[in-house]
Design a protein around this motif. Sequence first.
Motif, short mmCIF file in Angstrom:
data_model
loop_
_atom_site.label_atom_id
_atom_site.label_comp_id
_atom_site.label_asym_id
_atom_site.label_seq_id
_atom_site.Cartn_x
_atom_site.Cartn_y
_atom_site.Cartn_z
N LEU A 128 43.85 34.51 48.34
CA LEU A 128 45.12 34.95 48.90
C LEU A 128 46.21 33.90 48.70
CD1 LEU A 128 46.50 37.25 50.44
CD2 LEU A 128 45.86 36.10 52.57
N LEU A 159 39.88 40.63 50.83
CA LEU A 159 40.38 40.24 52.14
C LEU A 159 39.26 40.39 53.16
CD1 LEU A 159 43.86 42.04 52.19
CD2 LEU A 159 43.46 39.59 51.89
N LEU A 164 52.70 46.47 46.05
CA LEU A 164 51.49 45.83 46.57
C LEU A 164 50.57 46.90 47.14
CD1 LEU A 164 50.33 42.96 46.91
CD2 LEU A 164 51.24 42.96 49.23
N GLY A 172 38.68 44.23 53.04
CA GLY A 172 39.64 44.97 52.24
C GLY A 172 39.88 44.33 50.89
N ARG A 173 40.82 44.92 50.17
CA ARG A 173 41.23 44.41 48.87
C ARG A 173 42.73 44.55 48.73
NH1 ARG A 173 36.57 46.75 44.74
NH2 ARG A 173 35.03 45.13 45.17
N MET A 174 43.29 43.69 47.88
CA MET A 174 44.73 43.69 47.63
C MET A 174 44.96 43.52 46.14
SD MET A 174 47.57 40.99 49.08
CE MET A 174 47.37 41.52 50.76
N TRP A 175 45.99 44.17 45.63
CA TRP A 175 46.30 44.05 44.21
C TRP A 175 47.78 44.37 44.01
CZ3 TRP A 175 43.95 48.00 46.63
CH2 TRP A 175 44.49 49.29 46.46
N CYS A 202 43.96 54.18 45.55
CA CYS A 202 42.60 53.77 45.90
C CYS A 202 41.56 54.36 44.94
CB CYS A 202 42.26 54.21 47.33
SG CYS A 202 43.07 53.25 48.61
N ILE A 241 47.00 47.85 49.09
CA ILE A 241 46.02 47.27 50.02
C ILE A 241 45.09 48.38 50.48
CG2 ILE A 241 45.66 45.93 52.13
CD1 ILE A 241 48.54 45.01 51.98
N THR A 242 43.82 48.05 50.59
CA THR A 242 42.86 48.99 51.15
C THR A 242 41.94 48.26 52.11
OG1 THR A 242 41.12 50.60 50.67
CG2 THR A 242 41.24 48.69 49.23
N PHE A 243 41.59 48.91 53.23
CA PHE A 243 40.68 48.35 54.22
C PHE A 243 39.58 49.36 54.51
CE2 PHE A 243 44.70 46.16 55.30
CZ PHE A 243 44.28 44.83 55.20
N THR A 266 48.34 41.46 60.80
CA THR A 266 48.89 42.80 61.00
C THR A 266 49.40 42.94 62.43
OG1 THR A 266 46.70 43.65 61.60
CG2 THR A 266 47.34 43.79 59.29
#
Length: 780
Positions: free
Chosen positions: A149, A271, A231, A251-254, A115, A233-235, A160
């Motif tokens: 996405l 996200l 992968l 959030g974000r994903m990468w 992060c 992911i952060t929220f 989730t």
Amino acid sequence: MLPITRSGGISWSSNNRRRVIFKLSGFWSEANGKLCMVGTGEFQPPQHDNIASTLSAVLKLEFPKVSKIMTSIIKGSIESLDIETSPTHFESISLLAYAQRRYNYTVTEQAEESCYNLPNEETAASDSMSVCSNIQNIMQYESFTSSDLINFLGFRFLSTSQLVCSDDGKVHMSMLLSNKTTRRWYGIPILPGKSLVAEGVWDHHNNKLCLIACSLIGKANNLSVVEDCSLGITFWFPSYFSLKQRSSMVGRMWNMSNKSTDNDGYRIFSLYSTENYRSSSVPGLKYNYTELERTRKYCEIKNTNPKKGKYPDVQSYMDMRFDLSVHDGKGKPEWGNAQLISVGETYLGNQYGGATDSMYVTGGTTIPSSSSMVDQSNTTWDVGYTLSYSFWDGNNSDSVQISAEGIYNSTTGTLCLIGCRKPNFRHTTYGEILNSSARIDDRNLDCGYFIQLQFPPIDSKNVKGKGIIKSTRAKSDPLYFEQLEVTFSLMYRSYSMQEYDKMDAEMVMVIISLTLLCACTYLQLRHSRRHSTICHLMSITMLVVLTLGCMVSIILNTEAMIVRARKDHPFLRSGGWFETTNAIARLFNMIALLINIRILQLAWSARSKEEATGAITRGAEKKTLIVCAPLYIIGALIAWFVHSRSSKTRRAILEDLARYVGLMVDSFLLPQIIFNVFSQSNEKVLSPFFYFGATLNRVVPHIYNIYRAWWYPENFYNPSNIYAGHADDYYSTLVDVIIPLEGILFVFLIHLQQKFGGRCFLPKRFKHGADYEPVYGSNI
């Protein structure tokens, strides 16, 4: 090896969805983490021949010895023990589950480090004591989406489930990738190629949840393994809401293994939570306006003379929330509601409770004023709304939720909003929308909505508002829709306070009315005892009508008075005052019923003992009944015919009966007047306190109903009429005029009859006997 006996169920889909419940027993090996159970289950064939087949099966499950992100899947199968040629044989079924207990965290440090390379975001501060409760409340069964996405992972939604959060902020969960989202308050399935398992920790310094996610890969021989943990992911909880950003969590994903060609960082995708307005527990939320200039472009505010009416102040929260009716191009109305969620930068959210409850809060609904809320020069307010309604086309329901923001002019009562909603992918293809000239944004939102509503003046008796919802897109655009007409009704706070006062006054009037009924009926009982020699001259028909009225009131009206009022109007809350009024009403009605029965008994006994005039009174009563019965029957038929066309429930039919009996009681003196005519009585058989008081008790509700209709405006909500309720009697402008005039006439006639004789108001030729005398000398 430990012996275990269990019963369980398993279901699968073929041409017809069928469910089999197995009763199993077997052994559990704690050393190997394996479970083996055998048993039988009953299966109903799709031919519905009522012959159940017995299936024999073996269940094998392998639990991980150490549950961590790479070994967090429970694997197994259920296999048939019948030979392949048997009709009860079935193919082997693979089973997968997420191991939640005794979890060992192994990649939390890696997740937290991932992060640090992300851009800084404005996040809402979260108390360390409430992190887990907020995460579980919002993310337990949540879906996230963005337009990127589908290009990144090939799916539109990330859901989730099975989330576990520890006290130190560590989190692990399972996720499902899909192309549709539904609110599910239970675990989502684990599917190879569509499922992820994730582990991470809450970063208290940056107020973010940092996760590492791994894919569940399906392999040959029904084997599945967790691989590719690249992968990230952060929220986080957003610090502000806006027209497009109303997600409870973003959030974000990468992909940490793929570097972007444009820079040295990763290719990051956003996200957004699909569930809105659930962040009221996160402190410090504000609202950020982004489309006010666009709103002014479309808004047409007519110059309104302030003398024509005063419009609601937006600081009065309750006056700005309302239910609405939306008409589509076919003229079919659909119901919905509009909720004010922000005024200026102040985010209101759900701090006043749900839409229904907040409508009727009498105190604490004034929003604190600030300089960012209002332009003092033209009294326009920056406001945020959410509008919800549904369309039903006969087979499917299209639920619409529009996030909107704009301006409200408290001088003209005009509300102008620009709105966004998620497109209805059921009517248009996703690719067509992406390729349209005005494509949706990265949150899958169609922001081509314009709403204009006109509030009614506060001091007007017309509380109906009107407006439109139209598309700002070109007609050729796949997201264009025809203009919708909107009507809405309001219960302004000033009227709600009047409603409370009215209900308090009506409950007092109910008690006074029933007290008067008991008093005047008791006075007639005492009058009958003092003048027992004239009791036989009371009309039995009149006393039966009065007794019937009390019985119906006890059986139907009094019992349901408070329940019906609460159902019809949410102003009524539970409390001792309402229950006390109900109990007093039932008690007084019972007292009046017992007194009427006693008077009826005295009249009947006196008439039975009267020998000299018994035949005269019985004949007069019979003629009275012959005259009154057809009137009552005709009235009942008319009432039945008027209400027969609409479908009636049992409760509605009983209420119609109660109304008609109430109309009969309104004319309770008619049988006595007719009886006096036939018996030629001039005795003071009825106490003046009785016939005047009882008539007053029946007339006042109709006079009050006229006053109530004039003073209290008609509104969307059903009136909470406790006194002079429309389920107790017939009430209309015509009836409310006729009944008082009829009551005055009947009281006047009874007074004349008891003073000058039963036929005193008839022409002379009818004042004496009705027998014909022969005329001598005639040629007839």
